[in-house]
Design a protein around this motif. Structure first.
Motif, PDB file in Angstrom:
ATOM      1  N   ARG A 155       9.863  25.274 -42.158  1.00 14.26           N
ATOM      2  CA  ARG A 155       9.141  25.862 -41.917  1.00 14.26           C
ATOM      3  C   ARG A 155       8.399  25.024 -40.589  1.00 14.26           C
ATOM      4  O   ARG A 155       7.415  25.566 -40.607  1.00 14.26           O
ATOM      5  N   GLY A 156       9.161  24.025 -40.191  1.00 18.05           N
ATOM      6  CA  GLY A 156       8.320  23.133 -39.238  1.00 18.05           C
ATOM      7  C   GLY A 156       8.650  21.801 -39.575  1.00 18.05           C
ATOM      8  O   GLY A 156       9.224  21.465 -40.391  1.00 18.05           O
ATOM      9  N   ARG A 157       7.988  21.238 -38.302  1.00 14.87           N
ATOM     10  CA  ARG A 157       8.049  20.230 -38.853  1.00 14.87           C
ATOM     11  C   ARG A 157       6.825  18.617 -40.443  1.00 14.87           C
ATOM     12  O   ARG A 157       6.257  19.398 -40.638  1.00 14.87           O
ATOM     13  N   GLU A 158       7.813  18.853 -41.313  1.00  7.80           N
ATOM     14  CA  GLU A 158       7.074  17.818 -42.693  1.00  7.80           C
ATOM     15  C   GLU A 158       7.102  16.775 -42.266  1.00  7.80           C
ATOM     16  O   GLU A 158       7.267  16.022 -42.274  1.00  7.80           O
ATOM     17  N   TRP A 159       5.703  16.293 -43.553  1.00  5.37           N
ATOM     18  CA  TRP A 159       5.076  15.206 -43.916  1.00  5.37           C
ATOM     19  C   TRP A 159       5.261  15.309 -45.143  1.00  5.37           C
ATOM     20  O   TRP A 159       4.363  15.567 -45.821  1.00  5.37           O
ATOM     21  N   ASP A 160       5.408  13.893 -45.620  1.00  2.81           N
ATOM     22  CA  ASP A 160       5.722  13.981 -47.337  1.00  2.81           C
ATOM     23  C   ASP A 160       4.435  12.855 -47.463  1.00  2.81           C
ATOM     24  O   ASP A 160       5.283  11.831 -46.983  1.00  2.81           O
ATOM     25  N   TYR A 161       4.131  12.895 -48.814  1.00  5.60           N
ATOM     26  CA  TYR A 161       3.487  11.987 -49.472  1.00  5.60           C
ATOM     27  C   TYR A 161       3.009  11.646 -50.744  1.00  5.60           C
ATOM     28  O   TYR A 161       3.822  13.003 -51.299  1.00  5.60           O
ATOM     29  N   ASN A 162       2.803  10.642 -50.873  1.00  2.22           N
ATOM     30  CA  ASN A 162       2.837  10.167 -52.720  1.00  2.22           C
ATOM     31  C   ASN A 162       1.292   9.815 -52.655  1.00  2.22           C
ATOM     32  O   ASN A 162       1.544   8.797 -52.354  1.00  2.22           O
TER      33      ASN A 162
END
Length: 152
Positions: free
Chosen positions: A96-103
C-alpha cells in the motif's frame, strides 16, 4: 508398579503429548487481526531455535507513552512521524506504499510488566504523508486508544 498404575501413567503421557502438540500448533498460528489490520499488511516474525531460549526477550521495543501516537495520523508528514516516533526499525516498500516498522514497549496499566507492540506507518504514493497506521495486535491499539481518551 501394578497394571492399573502403569495404564494410568500411559494415559497421562499420551494426554501430555496430545496437549503439547495442540499448544505447538496454536503457537505457530499467527492470524491477522482483521480489526486493526484490515488490509492484511505483513509483519516480520521472530524465529527461535532451542539455543536462543537463553535470551530473555527475542523482540524488544523502545519504551514509549501510548498517548503520543495521537500525533501520528493520516496526513501527517514523514518528518513529523520521525520527530514523534524516532528512526524506524525497518523501512520498505509494501503493498500500500512505503512502510516504516517500529517496535514499542508499553507498561501495562496497574502493572510493572511491559507489552512489546509492532506498529506500522504506511505512507501515500509520494512517501511524504501518512496514509494509515496499523498495530499488529488489538491489545496494543486498545492501550493507545485508552491513553488517547484519557489525555483528551
Amino acid at each position: 508398579m501394578n497394571i492399573h498404575q502403569h495404564h494410568r501413567l500411559a494415559q497421562l503421557v499420551a494426554g501430555t503429548a496430545l496437549l503439547a502438540s495442540c499448544v505447538g500448533a496454536v503457537a505457530r498460528e499467527n492470524p491477522v487481526d482483521s480489526v486493526t489490520n484490515p488490509n492484511k499488511l505483513e509483519y516480520r516474525d521472530v524465529e527461535a531455535r532451542r539455543p536462543d531460549f537463553k535470551e530473555p526477550f527475542l523482540r524488544d521495543g523502545v519504551v514509549s507513552q501510548p498517548a503520543r501516537f495521537k500525533q501520528v495520523a493520516a496526513g501527517a508528514a514523514s518528518t513529523q512521524v520521525r520527530d514523534v516516533l524516532g528512526q524506524p526499525q525497518r523501512e520498505a516498500d509494501g503493498s500500500r506504499g512505503r512502510e516504516w516498522d517500529y517496535n514499542f514497549k508499553f507498561q501495562l496499566p496497574r502493572s510493572n510488566n511491559y507489552l512489546v507492540c509492532q506498529y506500522k506507518v504506511v505512507f501515500d504514493n509520494s512517501g511524504q504523508a501518512v496514509r494509515e497506521t496499523i498495530w499488529r495486535r488489538k491489545q496494543c491499539a486498545d492501550l493507545v486508544a485508552k491513553a488517547g481518551a484519557t489525555a483528551s
